[in-house]
Design an enzyme around this catalytic site. Structure first.
Site, PDB file in Angstrom:
ATOM      1  N   HIS A  72     -79.838 -18.311-105.316  1.00 18.67           N
ATOM      2  CA  HIS A  72     -80.378 -19.508-104.655  1.00 18.67           C
ATOM      3  C   HIS A  72     -81.898 -19.448-104.592  1.00 18.67           C
ATOM      4  O   HIS A  72     -82.469 -18.452-104.168  1.00 18.67           O
ATOM      5  CB  HIS A  72     -79.814 -19.639-103.236  1.00 18.67           C
ATOM      6  CG  HIS A  72     -78.380 -20.074-103.198  1.00 18.67           C
ATOM      7  ND1 HIS A  72     -77.754 -20.485-102.053  1.00 18.67           N
ATOM      8  CD2 HIS A  72     -77.452 -20.181-104.185  1.00 18.67           C
ATOM      9  CE1 HIS A  72     -76.502 -20.822-102.322  1.00 18.67           C
ATOM     10  NE2 HIS A  72     -76.298 -20.629-103.605  1.00 18.67           N
ATOM     11  N   TYR A 203     -79.184 -24.161 -92.552  1.00 17.34           N
ATOM     12  CA  TYR A 203     -79.323 -23.657 -91.182  1.00 17.34           C
ATOM     13  C   TYR A 203     -79.615 -24.874 -90.314  1.00 17.34           C
ATOM     14  O   TYR A 203     -80.698 -25.453 -90.414  1.00 17.34           O
ATOM     15  CB  TYR A 203     -80.484 -22.669 -91.082  1.00 17.34           C
ATOM     16  CG  TYR A 203     -80.219 -21.311 -91.713  1.00 17.34           C
ATOM     17  CD1 TYR A 203     -80.365 -21.100 -93.075  1.00 17.34           C
ATOM     18  CD2 TYR A 203     -79.844 -20.221 -90.922  1.00 17.34           C
ATOM     19  CE1 TYR A 203     -80.129 -19.857 -93.645  1.00 17.34           C
ATOM     20  CE2 TYR A 203     -79.612 -18.968 -91.474  1.00 17.34           C
ATOM     21  CZ  TYR A 203     -79.753 -18.795 -92.834  1.00 17.34           C
ATOM     22  OH  TYR A 203     -79.525 -17.561 -93.396  1.00 17.34           O
ATOM     23  N   PRO A 295     -77.440 -12.090 -86.639  1.00 16.39           N
ATOM     24  CA  PRO A 295     -77.232 -12.416 -88.055  1.00 16.39           C
ATOM     25  C   PRO A 295     -78.085 -13.568 -88.607  1.00 16.39           C
ATOM     26  O   PRO A 295     -78.079 -13.793 -89.815  1.00 16.39           O
ATOM     27  CB  PRO A 295     -75.747 -12.778 -88.127  1.00 16.39           C
ATOM     28  CG  PRO A 295     -75.386 -13.206 -86.747  1.00 16.39           C
ATOM     29  CD  PRO A 295     -76.256 -12.425 -85.817  1.00 16.39           C
ATOM     30  N   LYS A 299     -80.266 -10.178 -92.280  1.00 12.52           N
ATOM     31  CA  LYS A 299     -81.021  -8.961 -92.589  1.00 12.52           C
ATOM     32  C   LYS A 299     -80.241  -7.649 -92.503  1.00 12.52           C
ATOM     33  O   LYS A 299     -80.693  -6.624 -93.030  1.00 12.52           O
ATOM     34  CB  LYS A 299     -82.232  -8.849 -91.633  1.00 12.52           C
ATOM     35  CG  LYS A 299     -83.309  -9.884 -91.892  1.00 12.52           C
ATOM     36  CD  LYS A 299     -84.139  -9.511 -93.109  1.00 12.52           C
ATOM     37  CE  LYS A 299     -84.951 -10.640 -93.643  1.00 12.52           C
ATOM     38  NZ  LYS A 299     -84.460 -11.198 -94.915  1.00 12.52           N
ATOM     39  N   TYR A 387     -87.560 -14.191 -95.440  1.00 11.32           N
ATOM     40  CA  TYR A 387     -86.156 -14.411 -95.804  1.00 11.32           C
ATOM     41  C   TYR A 387     -85.798 -13.677 -97.092  1.00 11.32           C
ATOM     42  O   TYR A 387     -84.715 -13.081 -97.195  1.00 11.32           O
ATOM     43  CB  TYR A 387     -85.868 -15.915 -95.930  1.00 11.32           C
ATOM     44  CG  TYR A 387     -84.398 -16.225 -95.938  1.00 11.32           C
ATOM     45  CD1 TYR A 387     -83.677 -16.302 -94.746  1.00 11.32           C
ATOM     46  CD2 TYR A 387     -83.718 -16.423 -97.135  1.00 11.32           C
ATOM     47  CE1 TYR A 387     -82.315 -16.565 -94.743  1.00 11.32           C
ATOM     48  CE2 TYR A 387     -82.356 -16.690 -97.141  1.00 11.32           C
ATOM     49  CZ  TYR A 387     -81.659 -16.752 -95.944  1.00 11.32           C
ATOM     50  OH  TYR A 387     -80.310 -17.006 -95.948  1.00 11.32           O
TER      51      TYR A 387
HETATM   52  P1  FAD Z   1     -71.213  -0.561 -91.583  1.00  8.12           P
HETATM   53  O1  FAD Z   1     -71.030  -1.634 -92.584  1.00  8.12           O
HETATM   54  O2  FAD Z   1     -70.777  -0.799 -90.184  1.00  8.12           O
HETATM   55  O3  FAD Z   1     -70.486   0.728 -92.147  1.00  8.12           O
HETATM   56  C1  FAD Z   1     -70.268   1.877 -91.360  1.00  8.12           C
HETATM   57  C2  FAD Z   1     -69.038   2.589 -91.879  1.00  8.12           C
HETATM   58  O4  FAD Z   1     -68.885   3.809 -91.133  1.00  8.12           O
HETATM   59  C3  FAD Z   1     -67.768   1.784 -91.672  1.00  8.12           C
HETATM   60  O5  FAD Z   1     -67.061   1.675 -92.889  1.00  8.12           O
HETATM   61  C4  FAD Z   1     -67.009   2.577 -90.613  1.00  8.12           C
HETATM   62  O6  FAD Z   1     -65.594   2.505 -90.778  1.00  8.12           O
HETATM   63  C5  FAD Z   1     -67.524   3.979 -90.843  1.00  8.12           C
HETATM   64  N1  FAD Z   1     -67.370   4.851 -89.666  1.00  8.12           N
HETATM   65  C6  FAD Z   1     -67.542   4.532 -88.361  1.00  8.12           C
HETATM   66  N2  FAD Z   1     -67.263   5.573 -87.567  1.00  8.12           N
HETATM   67  C7  FAD Z   1     -66.916   6.586 -88.392  1.00  8.12           C
HETATM   68  C8  FAD Z   1     -66.504   7.916 -88.162  1.00  8.12           C
HETATM   69  N3  FAD Z   1     -66.373   8.428 -86.927  1.00  8.12           N
HETATM   70  N4  FAD Z   1     -66.214   8.685 -89.228  1.00  8.12           N
HETATM   71  C9  FAD Z   1     -66.308   8.208 -90.493  1.00  8.12           C
HETATM   72  N5  FAD Z   1     -66.695   6.931 -90.767  1.00  8.12           N
HETATM   73  C10 FAD Z   1     -66.994   6.139 -89.721  1.00  8.12           C
HETATM   74  N6  FAD Z   1     -76.353  -8.664 -93.039  1.00  8.12           N
HETATM   75  C11 FAD Z   1     -77.092  -9.192 -94.059  1.00  8.12           C
HETATM   76  O7  FAD Z   1     -77.960  -8.489 -94.583  1.00  8.12           O
HETATM   77  N7  FAD Z   1     -76.927 -10.456 -94.529  1.00  8.12           N
HETATM   78  C12 FAD Z   1     -76.004 -11.264 -93.978  1.00  8.12           C
HETATM   79  O8  FAD Z   1     -75.834 -12.393 -94.460  1.00  8.12           O
HETATM   80  C13 FAD Z   1     -75.225 -10.777 -92.873  1.00  8.12           C
HETATM   81  N8  FAD Z   1     -74.291 -11.540 -92.289  1.00  8.12           N
HETATM   82  C14 FAD Z   1     -73.451 -10.981 -91.366  1.00  8.12           C
HETATM   83  C15 FAD Z   1     -72.439 -11.775 -90.875  1.00  8.12           C
HETATM   84  C16 FAD Z   1     -71.551 -11.227 -89.970  1.00  8.12           C
HETATM   85  C17 FAD Z   1     -70.473 -12.124 -89.454  1.00  8.12           C
HETATM   86  C18 FAD Z   1     -71.668  -9.874 -89.553  1.00  8.12           C
HETATM   87  C19 FAD Z   1     -70.682  -9.250 -88.590  1.00  8.12           C
HETATM   88  C20 FAD Z   1     -72.668  -9.079 -90.029  1.00  8.12           C
HETATM   89  C21 FAD Z   1     -73.574  -9.627 -90.935  1.00  8.12           C
HETATM   90  N9  FAD Z   1     -74.595  -8.866 -91.474  1.00  8.12           N
HETATM   91  C22 FAD Z   1     -75.413  -9.416 -92.442  1.00  8.12           C
HETATM   92  C23 FAD Z   1     -74.782  -7.479 -91.042  1.00  8.12           C
HETATM   93  C24 FAD Z   1     -74.182  -6.448 -92.013  1.00  8.12           C
HETATM   94  O9  FAD Z   1     -72.808  -6.739 -92.230  1.00  8.12           O
HETATM   95  C25 FAD Z   1     -74.345  -5.028 -91.439  1.00  8.12           C
HETATM   96  O10 FAD Z   1     -75.671  -4.868 -91.027  1.00  8.12           O
HETATM   97  C26 FAD Z   1     -73.982  -3.950 -92.483  1.00  8.12           C
HETATM   98  O11 FAD Z   1     -72.584  -3.854 -92.615  1.00  8.12           O
HETATM   99  C27 FAD Z   1     -74.522  -2.577 -92.092  1.00  8.12           C
HETATM  100  O12 FAD Z   1     -74.100  -1.617 -93.011  1.00  8.12           O
HETATM  101  P2  FAD Z   1     -73.893  -0.097 -92.576  1.00  8.12           P
HETATM  102  O13 FAD Z   1     -73.473   0.626 -93.793  1.00  8.12           O
HETATM  103  O14 FAD Z   1     -75.089   0.367 -91.846  1.00  8.12           O
HETATM  104  O15 FAD Z   1     -72.741  -0.126 -91.480  1.00  8.12           O
HETATM  105  C1  DHB Z   2     -74.321 -15.551 -94.248  1.00  6.87           C
HETATM  106  C2  DHB Z   2     -74.501 -14.776 -93.121  1.00  6.87           C
HETATM  107  C3  DHB Z   2     -75.687 -14.846 -92.424  1.00  6.87           C
HETATM  108  O1  DHB Z   2     -75.890 -14.081 -91.333  1.00  6.87           O
HETATM  109  C4  DHB Z   2     -76.710 -15.699 -92.834  1.00  6.87           C
HETATM  110  O2  DHB Z   2     -77.857 -15.755 -92.116  1.00  6.87           O
HETATM  111  C5  DHB Z   2     -76.516 -16.473 -93.963  1.00  6.87           C
HETATM  112  C6  DHB Z   2     -75.313 -16.406 -94.675  1.00  6.87           C
HETATM  113  C7  DHB Z   2     -73.045 -15.468 -95.001  1.00  6.87           C
HETATM  114  O3  DHB Z   2     -72.157 -14.719 -94.542  1.00  6.87           O
HETATM  115  O4  DHB Z   2     -72.893 -16.125 -96.030  1.00  6.87           O
END
Ligand code: FAD
Ligand code: DHB
Length: 397
Positions: A72, A203, A295, A299, A387
């Site tokens: 995009h 948005y 969210p 980021k 962004y």
């Molecule tokens: P996580 O993805 O939480 O991974 C951590 C892993 O550790 C998990 O698989 C978990 O099972 C594992 N774990 C936990 N405890 C243990 C343990 N004791 N032993 C072994 N393993 C363990 N971010 C964006 O950049 N863009 C977006 O558009 C965006 N939209 C989002 C929309 C929603 C609805 C949500 C909920 C989040 C969104 N985010 C977005 C945020 C993004 O999903 C998270 O920031 C990202 O998943 C972080 O990655 P991570 O690897 O740090 O943690």
């Molecule tokens: C999505 C999630 C977000 O948090 C955002 O700012 C834009 C898009 C998505 O899940 O597509």
């Protein structure tokens, strides 16, 4: 069992770190408490910054993203029944975002890891970190949750275990400062079987609350709407969701929201959180284990990726040149970018949501801010620059 880097967690941070280390000839083992199926099915983020998509390509894990991801060039801010396009590409000298679901990124990283013979142990139990402040930290765990207690001896531990994981608690309380804020609203997210209502993300700010139209594929839309902090999915029938979305998204130019069967619904809370420092002894936190953003700025996943880019560089300097200076600067380099992403995510959240506690004065300031950023070249450029993702600032003090 022995490895160079023990990685706790197979989310974006852990899996991307393993891939980066593999590309630099450094061994790692990933310990993950969930099953592969659970990880590959959990619906979360969707927006990849330019730097995240570039890294996927550099690491050779971008085949599916190149085919299925949607590039995009802009986003839309919508308020007062009118859309305002922010041309990300022009305003940033050619950068873009890629819409590609987080669980698809994880599938790609898991299959690349397995193809290169790298070790990921899924479904482990009782993960315990030991001796993190010594030269030989260890991690204990049980295979398949209740197997024999095993031990992984390593040089470093990467705590990539998300906000609720155990790693962060191994930085003693006196050695860390935690900054935290919980927002008085949540997002209700849906997946709907319907073609995109818009070629770019919308948005929308409305008196009734925020709404966000995103996409997953030509057949599936991802849409969010602001709900109360303690709202319950039971209060939200499909009819109520669509009717609320229509009201918040309506324009005067005949734009229409395309409806379809809702195949998934969930509510996510919103918080900001930062742990400083992100390192203690031989333990390095990355991603949500160290910080959470609301969210609205998209980021979270991208910050997890930039943390592990910094960590991989530090580990490479350590193993290849015996230089520990980059590892020592890990927290400082990451936190500079983390705080800027916290700033942007808080700004976008304040700008676009309905705030029940705002005075009439604050409400007018919010509307003036929306008007300003969508009409001033400087305002537009600032949104676009943040962004698509700020660069990592590698300076060391
Ligand atoms: P996580 O993805 O939480 O991974 C951590 C892993 O550790 C998990 O698989 C978990 O099972 C594992 N774990 C936990 N405890 C243990 C343990 N004791 N032993 C072994 N393993 C363990 N971010 C964006 O950049 N863009 C977006 O558009 C965006 N939209 C989002 C929309 C929603 C609805 C949500 C909920 C989040 C969104 N985010 C977005 C945020 C993004 O999903 C998270 O920031 C990202 O998943 C972080 O990655 P991570 O690897 O740090 O943690
Ligand atoms: C999505 C999630 C977000 O948090 C955002 O700012 C834009 C898009 C998505 O899940 O597509």
């Amino acid at each position: 069992m022995r490895t160079q880097v023990a990685i706790i967690g197979a989310g974006p941070a852990g899996l991307m770190l393993a891939q980066l280390l593999h590309s630099k000839g450094i061994e790692s083992v990933i310990l993950e408490s969930r099953t592969r199926a659970e990880i590959e099915e959990t619906i979360r983020a969707g927006v990849l910054e330019q730097g995240t998509a570039d890294l996927m390509r550099e690491l050779g894990v971008a085949d599916r993203m190149n085919r299925l991801g949607q590039v995009h060039d802009g986003i839309e801010f919508r308020f007062h029944r009118k859309g305002h396009r922010i041309n990300l590409n022009e305003l940033t000298g050619g950068k873009r975002v890629t819409i590609y679901a987080q669980h698809e990124v994880l599938k790609d990283l898991i299959s690349a890891r397995i193809a290169t013979g790298g070790e990921i142990l899924f479904n482990v139990g009782d993960v315990r970190l030991l001796d993190v402040d010594t030269e030989s930290p260890r991690v204990q765990f049980r295979r398949d949750k209740d197997g024999e207690l095993e031990e992984l001896v390593c040089d470093f531990i990467a705590g990539c275990d998300g906000f609720h994981g155990p790693s962060r608690q191994h930085i003693p309380q006196h050695a860390r400062t935690e900054y935290s804020e919980v927002f008085p609203m949540s997002w209700l997210g849906i997946l709907a079987e319907a073609p995109p209502s818009s070629p770019e993300l919308i948005y929308a700010h409305h008196d009734r609350g925020f709404a966000l139209v995103s996409t997953r594929s030509p057949e599936i839309q991802r849409i969010y709407l602001q709900v109360d902090a303690h709202d319950d999915l039971g209060n939200w029938s499909d009819e109520r969701i669509w009717s609320e979305l229509h009201r918040r998204l309506e324009t005067d130019d005949g734009w229409t929201l395309i409806e379809g069967p809702i195949i998934q619904k969930n509510i996510v809370g919103m918080r900001s959180f930062v742990c400083d420092p992100m390192q203690y002894g031989r333990l390095f936190l990355a991603g949500d284990a160290a910080h959470i953003v609301p969210p609205t700025g998209a980021k979270g996943l991208n910050l997890a990726v930039s943390d592990v880019v910094v960590l991989a560089k530090g580990l490479e300097a350590y193993y290849k040149q015996g230089n520990a200076a980059w590892l020592q600067a890990y927290s400082e380099i990451c936190l500079r970018r983390v705080w800027k992403a916290e700033r942007f995510s808080n700004y976008m959240t304040a700008l676009l949501h309905r705030h029940a506690n705002y005075s009439p004065f604050q409400r007018q300031i919010q509307l003036a801010e929306l008007d300003y950023v969508t009409s001033s070249p400087v305002g537009l450029a600032s949104i676009a620059e943040n962004y698509v993702g700020l660069p990592i600032d590698w300076r060391r003090s």
